[in-house]
Design a protein around this motif. Structure first.
Motif, short mmCIF file in Angstrom:
data_model
loop_
_atom_site.label_atom_id
_atom_site.label_comp_id
_atom_site.label_asym_id
_atom_site.label_seq_id
_atom_site.Cartn_x
_atom_site.Cartn_y
_atom_site.Cartn_z
N SER A 1 -14.11 -20.35 -22.55
CA SER A 1 -13.47 -21.36 -22.06
C SER A 1 -11.96 -21.23 -22.35
CB SER A 1 -14.21 -22.70 -22.57
OG SER A 1 -15.26 -22.76 -22.23
N LEU B 1 -8.34 -22.70 -23.26
CA LEU B 1 -8.19 -23.79 -23.95
C LEU B 1 -6.36 -24.13 -23.75
CD1 LEU B 1 -9.44 -22.73 -27.46
CD2 LEU B 1 -10.45 -24.25 -25.91
N ASN C 1 -8.53 -14.74 -23.58
CA ASN C 1 -9.86 -14.50 -23.06
C ASN C 1 -10.39 -13.51 -22.43
OD1 ASN C 1 -9.96 -17.23 -23.92
ND2 ASN C 1 -10.34 -18.22 -22.16
N SER D 1 -21.11 -19.90 -21.85
CA SER D 1 -19.80 -20.01 -22.32
C SER D 1 -19.64 -20.05 -23.62
CB SER D 1 -19.16 -20.76 -21.41
OG SER D 1 -19.39 -22.35 -21.58
N HIS D 2 -18.44 -19.95 -24.10
CA HIS D 2 -18.12 -20.28 -25.50
C HIS D 2 -16.66 -20.55 -25.77
CE1 HIS D 2 -17.41 -19.85 -29.83
NE2 HIS D 2 -16.67 -18.64 -29.47
N THR D 3 -16.49 -21.68 -26.42
CA THR D 3 -15.18 -22.20 -26.52
C THR D 3 -14.59 -21.83 -27.69
OG1 THR D 3 -15.93 -24.36 -25.42
CG2 THR D 3 -13.42 -24.32 -26.61
N HIS E 1 -12.22 -21.86 -30.22
CA HIS E 1 -11.42 -22.59 -30.99
C HIS E 1 -10.95 -21.68 -32.43
CE1 HIS E 1 -11.58 -26.43 -28.83
NE2 HIS E 1 -12.77 -26.28 -28.75
#
Length: 199
Positions: free
Chosen positions: A4, A6, A13, A78-80, A82
């Motif tokens: 994702s 940010l 990404n 999906s993966h965020t 952080h």
């Protein structure tokens, strides 16, 4: 399985998603290096997040183990990222913040950091492999010769990650040649270019 955005992190990404689909890196970070997380390795798609510790000499490597196992393990559309973004900011402070950056510049900074971390991990006996050297290190050799007189000038310079070859405009009958090769232990490629003058 994607990452994702940010806020202007698309350059980051795209780089890590590309790296996560390199088979040798998948094997290294999903299997060979999983021991650096400590404890019993969980299923890939259940790998827990690792808190970012800016003093950890293997900070980025641990984040890549988590990321690669989540991407390659399935179960997450999906993966965020952080923790990954925070780790990159800590290891490569020139990319801190949400401004847009160049993926190639990030790649070189990341490879430099990972190489340092792998030297530490090899010294600690946690891995016998320096995968960055195997995959991304090479050398460029340059040869300068003259059509009308004897003499050849040779030079060789190492590089890691990428290389830009500039072939100067030939003058006074000079012939320039450059070749690129990979490391002896890893994959390699070669190319050559030349520029000459009849003067």
């Amino acid at each position: 399985h994607g990452l994702s955005n940010l806020g202007n992190t698309c350059y980051l990404n795209s780089l890590f998603q590309a790296l996560a689909h390199v088979p040798i890196l998948q094997q290294y970070y999903c299997t060979e290096l999983v021991g650096i997380l400590g404890g019993t390795p969980p299923e890939r798609n259940k790998t827990p997040f690792v808190k970012v510790d800016v003093n950890d000499p293997a900070l980025l490597s641990k984040q890549l183990v988590v990321l690669f196992r989540l991407i390659c393990g399935g179960g997450h559309p999906s993966h965020t990222p952080h923790e990954l973004v925070a780790a990159v900011w800590a290891c490569c402070p020139q990319f801190h913040g949400f401004r847009q950056h160049d993926s190639q510049e990030l790649l070189l900074a990341v490879l430099d950091r990972l190489q340092q971390e792998e030297m530490f991990l090899v010294a600690q006996g946690q891995t016998p492999t320096n995968v960055v050297d195997e995959l991304f290190r090479g050398s460029v050799a340059t040869k300068l010769s003259y059509k009308n007189r004897a003499g050849i000038k040779l030079s060789e310079a190492p590089f890691i990650g990428s290389i830009t070859i500039e072939i100067p405009k030939a003058s006074h009958g000079a012939v320039y040649q450059a070749g690129v090769g990979g490391s002896s232990s890893g994959s390699s490629g070669s190319s050559s270019s030349s520029s000459s003058s009849s003067s």
